[in-house]
Scaffold this active site. Structure first.
Site, PDB file in Angstrom:
ATOM      1  N   LYS A  19       0.857  -1.191   0.000  1.00 39.20           N
ATOM      2  CA  LYS A  19       0.000   0.000   0.000  1.00 39.20           C
ATOM      3  C   LYS A  19       0.885   1.230   0.000  1.00 39.20           C
ATOM      4  O   LYS A  19       1.970   1.229   0.590  1.00 39.20           O
ATOM      5  CB  LYS A  19      -0.904   0.014   1.240  1.00 39.20           C
ATOM      6  CG  LYS A  19      -1.934   1.121   1.286  1.00 39.20           C
ATOM      7  CD  LYS A  19      -3.093   0.945   0.314  1.00 39.20           C
ATOM      8  CE  LYS A  19      -4.186   0.133   0.883  1.00 39.20           C
ATOM      9  NZ  LYS A  19      -5.368  -0.026   0.094  1.00 39.20           N
ATOM     10  N   THR A  51     -14.817  -2.994  -7.149  1.00 42.69           N
ATOM     11  CA  THR A  51     -14.900  -3.001  -5.685  1.00 42.69           C
ATOM     12  C   THR A  51     -16.362  -2.861  -5.237  1.00 42.69           C
ATOM     13  O   THR A  51     -16.837  -3.615  -4.380  1.00 42.69           O
ATOM     14  CB  THR A  51     -14.034  -1.882  -5.075  1.00 42.69           C
ATOM     15  OG1 THR A  51     -12.754  -1.913  -5.706  1.00 42.69           O
ATOM     16  CG2 THR A  51     -13.870  -2.049  -3.587  1.00 42.69           C
ATOM     17  N   ASN A  75     -15.799   6.213  -5.813  1.00 45.36           N
ATOM     18  CA  ASN A  75     -15.921   5.114  -6.775  1.00 45.36           C
ATOM     19  C   ASN A  75     -16.566   3.873  -6.166  1.00 45.36           C
ATOM     20  O   ASN A  75     -17.468   3.274  -6.758  1.00 45.36           O
ATOM     21  CB  ASN A  75     -14.514   4.813  -7.313  1.00 45.36           C
ATOM     22  CG  ASN A  75     -14.518   3.712  -8.313  1.00 45.36           C
ATOM     23  OD1 ASN A  75     -14.197   2.576  -7.993  1.00 45.36           O
ATOM     24  ND2 ASN A  75     -14.928   4.005  -9.521  1.00 45.36           N
ATOM     25  N   SER A 135      -8.026  -6.267 -10.380  1.00 45.36           N
ATOM     26  CA  SER A 135      -6.657  -5.811 -10.644  1.00 45.36           C
ATOM     27  C   SER A 135      -5.795  -7.001 -11.069  1.00 45.36           C
ATOM     28  O   SER A 135      -4.951  -6.897 -11.960  1.00 45.36           O
ATOM     29  CB  SER A 135      -6.038  -5.188  -9.396  1.00 45.36           C
ATOM     30  OG  SER A 135      -6.345  -3.820  -9.308  1.00 45.36           O
TER      31      SER A 135
HETATM   32  N1  GLU Z   1      -7.055  -0.067  -3.255  1.00 42.92           N
HETATM   33  C1  GLU Z   1      -7.837  -1.257  -3.386  1.00 42.92           C
HETATM   34  C2  GLU Z   1      -7.893  -2.000  -2.074  1.00 42.92           C
HETATM   35  O1  GLU Z   1      -7.730  -1.429  -1.025  1.00 42.92           O
HETATM   36  C3  GLU Z   1      -7.410  -2.100  -4.567  1.00 42.92           C
HETATM   37  C4  GLU Z   1      -5.997  -2.550  -4.591  1.00 42.92           C
HETATM   38  C5  GLU Z   1      -5.541  -3.139  -5.910  1.00 42.92           C
HETATM   39  O2  GLU Z   1      -6.322  -3.177  -6.843  1.00 42.92           O
HETATM   40  O3  GLU Z   1      -4.388  -3.546  -5.971  1.00 42.92           O
HETATM   41  O4  GLU Z   1      -8.202  -3.154  -2.033  1.00 42.92           O
END
Ligand code: GLU
Length: 423
Positions: free
Chosen positions: A106, A191, A222, A357
């Protein structure tokens, strides 16, 4: 010490308790309780007015045991090292839970993106990639969108990355990209769609459908937008919206209507007027009133710690679907579960994002692309299989869904660690 220590300690204790429930070798927790790598950088940016501002930024790679570290990059004023570490630890669980050949990462930039011009934002995005370039790559660490980042930012990221690496077009280094740059159809919706699927599954488990169930949504980004859209398609009714738009009418942070709020109308009002809260056909309510709404389902889709022990006692919803990461504090979750509220935890409920992803990463590596229908069918099938397994573990072991998710994920991680000879 530092900020957000609580969320980091909370994730660490979830790892610890699940590992001990499974009777895993102590080495598993010893290795996974901290991140493999944390990069902290300062990014000097020339602002439009000629001044120079320095922005703090981070990238945490928690685990690459099962594959390259994977996870979003957020732009937010409150970003700090403990927050990105904790969130990267949650990403490891999401990837392992879905049996993906990926780990957890992250990143975050400490900035309010709305205070920057487009040019300043682009400079900042490019500076971030330059600063962490040596630790990026489709086989090393693969960032994606998160809070306040989107395909446009991913476009700047991949362009800068290609320029820095001899023109090698390795699209799989980032996901959530624009479709024309190797993005996957269905990634933007993924998501929210997955969150809606998880709520639908939870009701089906009780022999009920979503028809006419009411829900309240916190956060209209989103994730929130797509979750609301699909839940309404599944028959549920959006009656409350809480959004922190800058141009919101003063004194109100939420709106409510028993007749239901139209998701597309809300979206159009936000685009035209800067805030969905200008929706005329609804009553304006406060934050406290919003959380106390008499609804079936509550979807926190904004930031962590939105539901704390002060808010929890007023909540009437029977099901909480966590679209955000870490929106319910441990104390609040305990209070809610004692009242019989079902919490579908972030690591399960919002894992549709990293799942698609992964499909994007595979499409980039193979050069073969899926249709939207193919992506959504695969996502639905793969998530449903995981829901079935997690709900079954929860039933069999008499644990909540968060613990069941950690247990399933940790079994795979422990196996990976063992075969890599770490214990
Ligand atoms: N930011 C998203 C999460 O917290 C997606 C992460 C990704 O697609 O790698 O799950």
């Amino acid at each position: 010490m530092g900020e957000n220590l609580e969320i980091l300690q909370s994730v660490q204790s979830q790892y610890k308790e699940a590992a001990s429930d499974l009777g895993l070798d102590p080495a598993v927790y010893e290795i996974l309780k901290d991140v493999e790598r944390l990069i902290e950088v300062s990014l000097p940016i020339k602002m439009d007015d000629g001044s120079t501002k320095v922005f703090k930024a981070y990238r945490s790679a928690h685990s690459s045991i099962l594959g390259p570290s994977k996870g979003g990059v957020r732009f937010n004023e409150n970003v700090n090292a403990n927050e990105v570490k904790a969130l990267s630890m949650m990403m490891t669980i999401k990837s392992a839970l879905l049996s993906l050949p990926l780990g957890g990462g992250k990143g975050g930039l400490k900035v309010d993106p709305e205070s920057l011009s487009d040019r300043e934002l682009e400079s900042l995005a490019r500076a971030y990639v330059r600063a962490i370039n040596n630790y990026l790559g489709s086989d090393i660490d693969v960032p994606a969108p998160d809070v306040n980042t989107n395909p446009k930012i991913m476009g700047y990221f991949i362009d800068e990355y290609i320029a820095l690496n001899g023109g090698k077009v390795d699209f799989g280094t980032f996901t959530g990209k624009p479709i024309s740059l190797g993005g996957s159809l269905g990634r933007s919706a993924a998501t929210g769609y997955g969150l809606a699927l998880s709520v639908k599954y939870a009701y089906e488990q009780r022999g009920e459908s979503l028809e006419a169930k009411t829900f309240a949504l916190q956060g209209f980004g989103n994730v929130g937008y797509f979750a609301a859209k699909y839940l309404c398609e599944f028959g549920a009714i959006l009656v409350g919206l809480n959004a922190r738009d800058k141009e919101a009418p003063s004194g109100s942070s939420a709106i409510y209507s028993t007749k239901g709020l139209d998701v597309e109308e809300l979206q159009a009002i936000r685009e035209n007027e800067g805030s969905a809260l200008n929706y005329a056909k609804a009553e304006k309510i406060t934050n406290e009133e919003f959380f106390a709404l008499d609804v079936d389902i509550l979807l926190p889709c904004a930031l962590e710690n939105a539901i704390d022990e002060k808010i929890a006692p007023s909540i009437k919803a029977r099901v909480i679907g966590e679209g955000a990461n870490g929106p319910t504090t441990d104390k609040a979750a305990e209070l809610l579960e004692d009242k019989g509220v079902l919490i579908i935890p972030d690591i399960l409920a919002n894992s549709g994002g990293v799942l698609v992803s992964y499909y994007e990463w595979v499409q980039n590596r193979t050069g073969s692309y899926l249709t939207l229908e193919e992506v959504q069918e695969k996502q639905r099938d793969q998530m449903t299989r995981v829901f079935e397994e997690v709900f079954a573990i929860a039933r069999d072991k008499n644990v909540n869904l968060r613990r069941a998710s950690f247990m399933k994920a940790l079994e795979r991680l422990s196996d990976g660690l063992k075969y890599r000879g770490r214990f």
